[in-house]
Design a protein around this motif. Structure first.
Motif, short mmCIF file in Angstrom:
data_model
loop_
_atom_site.label_atom_id
_atom_site.label_comp_id
_atom_site.label_asym_id
_atom_site.label_seq_id
_atom_site.Cartn_x
_atom_site.Cartn_y
_atom_site.Cartn_z
N LEU A 1 -10.94 1.56 3.15
CA LEU A 1 -11.86 0.71 2.39
C LEU A 1 -11.32 0.45 0.99
O LEU A 1 -11.38 -0.66 0.47
N TYR B 1 -16.06 -11.10 -1.21
CA TYR B 1 -15.58 -10.10 -2.19
C TYR B 1 -14.22 -10.45 -2.81
O TYR B 1 -14.06 -10.46 -4.02
N GLU C 1 -8.22 0.61 0.17
CA GLU C 1 -7.03 -0.21 0.30
C GLU C 1 -7.40 -1.68 0.53
O GLU C 1 -6.79 -2.59 -0.05
N ALA C 2 -8.42 -1.88 1.35
CA ALA C 2 -8.87 -3.25 1.60
C ALA C 2 -9.33 -3.89 0.29
O ALA C 2 -9.03 -5.05 0.01
N ALA C 3 -10.04 -3.11 -0.53
CA ALA C 3 -10.52 -3.63 -1.80
C ALA C 3 -9.35 -3.93 -2.74
O ALA C 3 -9.38 -4.91 -3.49
N ALA C 4 -8.33 -3.08 -2.68
CA ALA C 4 -7.15 -3.31 -3.52
C ALA C 4 -6.48 -4.62 -3.11
O ALA C 4 -6.09 -5.42 -3.97
N ILE C 5 -6.37 -4.83 -1.81
CA ILE C 5 -5.78 -6.08 -1.33
C ILE C 5 -6.67 -7.25 -1.72
O ILE C 5 -6.19 -8.34 -2.04
N ASP C 6 -7.98 -7.01 -1.73
CA ASP C 6 -8.93 -8.05 -2.10
C ASP C 6 -8.95 -8.30 -3.61
O ASP C 6 -9.83 -9.02 -4.10
N PHE D 1 -7.43 -4.21 9.25
CA PHE D 1 -7.16 -2.82 9.57
C PHE D 1 -7.64 -2.47 10.98
O PHE D 1 -8.52 -3.14 11.52
N ASN E 1 -13.44 -11.50 -6.72
CA ASN E 1 -12.52 -10.75 -7.58
C ASN E 1 -11.47 -11.64 -8.21
O ASN E 1 -10.88 -11.30 -9.21
N ARG E 2 -11.22 -12.76 -7.57
CA ARG E 2 -10.21 -13.66 -8.11
C ARG E 2 -10.84 -14.74 -8.98
O ARG E 2 -10.16 -15.70 -9.36
N PRO F 1 -0.70 -4.70 -4.24
CA PRO F 1 -1.19 -5.41 -3.05
C PRO F 1 -1.90 -6.72 -3.41
O PRO F 1 -1.77 -7.71 -2.69
N TYR G 1 -16.74 -3.33 4.22
CA TYR G 1 -17.52 -2.59 3.22
C TYR G 1 -18.93 -2.40 3.77
O TYR G 1 -19.68 -3.37 3.92
N ARG H 1 -9.46 -15.99 2.34
CA ARG H 1 -8.60 -15.88 1.16
C ARG H 1 -7.46 -16.89 1.21
O ARG H 1 -6.83 -17.18 0.21
N ALA I 1 -9.35 -6.16 -6.25
CA ALA I 1 -10.19 -5.39 -7.17
C ALA I 1 -9.35 -4.31 -7.83
O ALA I 1 -8.69 -3.54 -7.16
N LEU J 1 0.83 -1.21 0.00
CA LEU J 1 0.00 0.00 0.00
C LEU J 1 0.86 1.25 0.00
O LEU J 1 0.37 2.36 -0.20
#
Ligand SMILES: Nc1ncnc2c1ncn2[C@@H]1O[C@H](COP(=O)(O)OP(=O)(O)OP(=O)(O)O)[C@@H](O)[C@H]1O
Ligand SMILES: [Mg+2]
Lengths: 356, 296
Positions: free
Chosen positions: B189, A99, B191-196, A82, A103-104, A73, A88, A151, B198, A53
């Motif tokens: 949020l 989620y 950042e979490a999505a980026a890690i996830d 976090f 995405n994967r 990331p 979300y 994950r 997306a 990040l």
């Protein structure tokens, strides 16, 4: 599962703030590494560099023996929890957890299986249809954990995940995280500024100060042999007592001029600091020998009974100290106690704060 | 926000006294003219203004069967949807882009906000001058590119021009709200999505856009009302409702019939219908759209 290796990692933010100054850490596969240190010492920055990040100014980050400096990331195969959970808000618990899998491009039935498994592990099954705002703090914390474990990543990253919980729940979750991490065997990096959390969770503890690593080691090793006065005062509660002394070659002199016997203490520095843990003081009854140890006069300032033990606050040689005694203490303010610090419990630091 | 402790005034009349100025303004500038319009809408005045006569719903019947009125209704629908969609779409795009700017963020935002300070008529004139077929700079450029540009004759082009002018003016306002909306989405949020896993586009449509829903919804209401009422000045300056009646919106027609053609009864009936339409639209928006909105 993977090892994590940081080599000379540096971070300079725009505006020339050097937040991390050349850090080397090696974390073995499956180990839980805790980064601990005061606010602003660069813990989060370091963690975010591992996560991808934050860009890495210098040095390398390796995950599973592969340099990941230039990977995003998503490609590092890590999961992060976090401090504010970052759930979300517009998605149900189920979707929050699914989620990352969606995405994967994982098939639906497999996603469902994984989410339900993770939910069962964390006792979230009955909450899957709720939205984050309909959960308690502890439940949100679990969902954040769940989102990380579904994950099945190579590395877990935690940034102060428990700091928004009350003390009791924090203790409970601490144990749960530890068990879960053990059970899954996923290499983890955990950031906290709470030394108790650090001591109890860590396989390998990294104490940071002002962007640099002060000491790395097993928690108890660090507790027993702090490398510097900074570590000594940061790890342990109440912290280690530190008393500055001067040495004139033949002995040690306290700030108030008291000369103390220092047989066998090799102090060559002119200025030094002696340290001892609050529980390592013995109150002298007059008969014990203190060969090699220090016999000191302590003036009591006050007593704090906390139940199983009491903290006696006092002054030795003009410096405030804390003594931990079992059960109740009979001491009264203004009492004078003769206390002994056994030689093997004594820590000696040079004038620069480094251990001698 | 159900707070259990309620402020109670010791004096019974104080709350009414405190509300009085606002109520007075609302009564004088809304209820009174509105009631006048309703009264007027059931009356017919002779051409010289000497006598009035009660005609019931006659005015309504007539205008609702008037093809000109139906045309104007259609124009309004096209104009409003186009204006709201374009104004909001561009504003959102600019806000997302401005959010990424690191250096000189403030300058970008200030520049983006300026058009809002321009009065509608002035904005209209501006666009008119730029695109006027005989003297506009842009019109000249478009024509030298081989395109037959003449909004004074071509109704589609006229519509395009008023929509552009109306949307341009509203973009600033929408931009401001979208920027604020984007800022209220916690960075973690994203950042979490980026890690996830997306990507940027996916993050926008699955995280950012849904979380902007309250802002978008609010702006939808505001923009609809804007397109219905506040664009009179722009249309008046740019096309005057023409060519033919191609850009004559309901509000513009109310003005035309009432103040230019002096058919007061018709004009009043139209404004009553307009009022009902807007009340209805707003009610629908709140009832059906808001349900789909998740307030963070
Ligand atoms: N985006 C940024 N730009 C500039 N400086 C930053 C940025 N983020 C952090 N810093 C600085 O870097 C240093 C380390 O910050 P960091 O957030 O890593 O601290 P921390 O150890 O996590 O502290 P805390 O326990 O309070 O979370 C601080 O001095 C901070 O001011
Ligand atoms: Mg931090």
């Amino acid at each position: 599962m993977a090892s994590v290796e940081l080599t000379n990692v540096r971070k300079v933010y725009a505006g020339a703030v050097e937040a991390v100054k050349g850090v080397d850490i090696a974390i073995k596969d499956g180990a839980l590494c805790v980064l601990v240190g005061p606010s602003g010492c660069g813990k989060s920055t370091l963690l975010r560099m591992i996560a991808g990040l934050e860009s890495i100014t210098d040095g390398t980050v390796k995950i599973d023996n592969k340099v990941v400096n230039d990977l995003g990331p998503a490609e590092r195969d890590i999961a992060m929890v976090f401090q504010n959970y970052a759930l979300y808000p517009h998605m149900k618990v189920y979707d929050n957890m699914a989620y990352g899998l969606r995405n994967r491009g994982m098939p639906k039935d497999q996603i469902d299986k994984r989410v339900r498994e993770a939910a069962a592990t964390l006792e979230l099954t009955h909450l899957l249809e709720r939205r984050p705002k309909e959960l308690s703090g502890g439940q949100r914390q679990r969902v954040a954990m769940g989102r990380a474990i579904v994950r099945n990543p190579k590395v877990f990253l935690f940034d102060e995940p428990l700091s928004n919980l009350d003390a009791k729940l924090r203790g409970q979750m601490r144990v749960e995280i530890k068990n879960l991490q053990r059970q899954l065997g996923v290499t983890s990096v955990y950031v906290t500024h709470d030394q108790l959390e650090a001591m109890t969770l860590a396989d390998i503890l990294v104490v940071m100060n002002a962007g640099a690593v002060e000491q790395i080691g097993a928690p108890l090793d660090i507790y027993e042999k702090p490398a510097s006065t900074f570590v000594a005062s940061f790890i342990g509660a109440p912290p280690m007592n530190l008393i500055p002394v001067t040495s004139d070659g033949s002995g040690l002199i306290l700030k108030d001029g008291t000369r103390i016997g220092a047989q066998g203490l090799a102090v060559t520095d002119k200025d030094a600091i002696i340290g001892f843990r609050p529980e390592d003081l013995e109150v002298a009854t007059g008969t014990e020998s203190h060969v090699g140890g220090l016999l000191l006069d302590l003036k009591v300032l006050g007593v704090e009974p906390v139940g199983a033990e009491s903290y006696v606050y006092g002054i030795i040689g003009g410096e405030r100290v804390v003594v931990r005694v079992a059960g109740r203490s009979v001491s009264q303010p203004d009492d004078h106690l003769r206390v002994i610090i056994p030689k093997e419990k004594l820590h000696l630091f040079g004038g620069n704060g480094k251990r001698l | 926000m159900a707070s259990s402790t309620r402020v109670t005034f010791p004096n019974k009349f104080l709350p009414y006294l405190l509300l009085a100025p606002q109520l007075a303004i609302t009564i004088v500038f809304f209820y009174w003219p509105a009631s006048q319009a309703i009264r007027q809408s059931v009356l017919r005045e002779d051409p010289f203004g000497l006598s009035t006569q009660f005609v019931g719903l006659g005015n309504f019947k007539r205008i609702l069967s008037d093809p000109n009125y139906l045309n104007s209704l259609q124009v309004t629908v096209v104009f409003s949807i186009a204006t709201a969609v374009i104004a909001m779409g561009f504003a959102l795009m600019f806000a997302v882009m401005a959010d990424k700017v690191i250096r000189g963020k403030g300058i970008y935002r200030t520049l983006m906000i300026w058009p809002y300070a321009v009065a509608p008529a002035i904005a209209g004139m501006l666009w008119l001058f730029l695109f006027n077929p005989s003297m506009g700079t842009f019109a000249y450029m478009i024509r030298s590119a081989g395109y037959n540009w003449d909004p004074l004759l071509n109704s589609g082009q006229a519509m395009l021009l008023v929509v552009a002018a109306a949307a341009w003016k509203q973009i600033s306002y929408n931009f401001l709200f979208f920027v604020a909306g984007l800022q209220s989405i916690p960075k973690s949020l994203i950042e979490a999505a980026a890690i996830d896993g997306a990507g940027e586009t996916k993050r926008f449509w699955t995280i950012v856009f849904p979380l902007l829903a309250p802002t978008t919804f609010f702006l939808l209401v505001v923009n609809t009302v804007y397109a219905f009422f506040d664009t009179f000045g722009i249309i008046h300056a740019v096309t005057g409702g023409g060519p033919g009646k191609a850009t004559e919106t309901l509000v513009y027609k109310v003005y035309n019939d009432g103040f230019v053609n002096l058919i007061l009864g018709d004009s009043a009936a139209q404004s009553v219908i307009l009022m009902v339409i807007v009340i209805g639209l707003t009610a629908i928006q709140f009832r059906y759209v808001e349900r789909k909105v998740h307030y963070g």
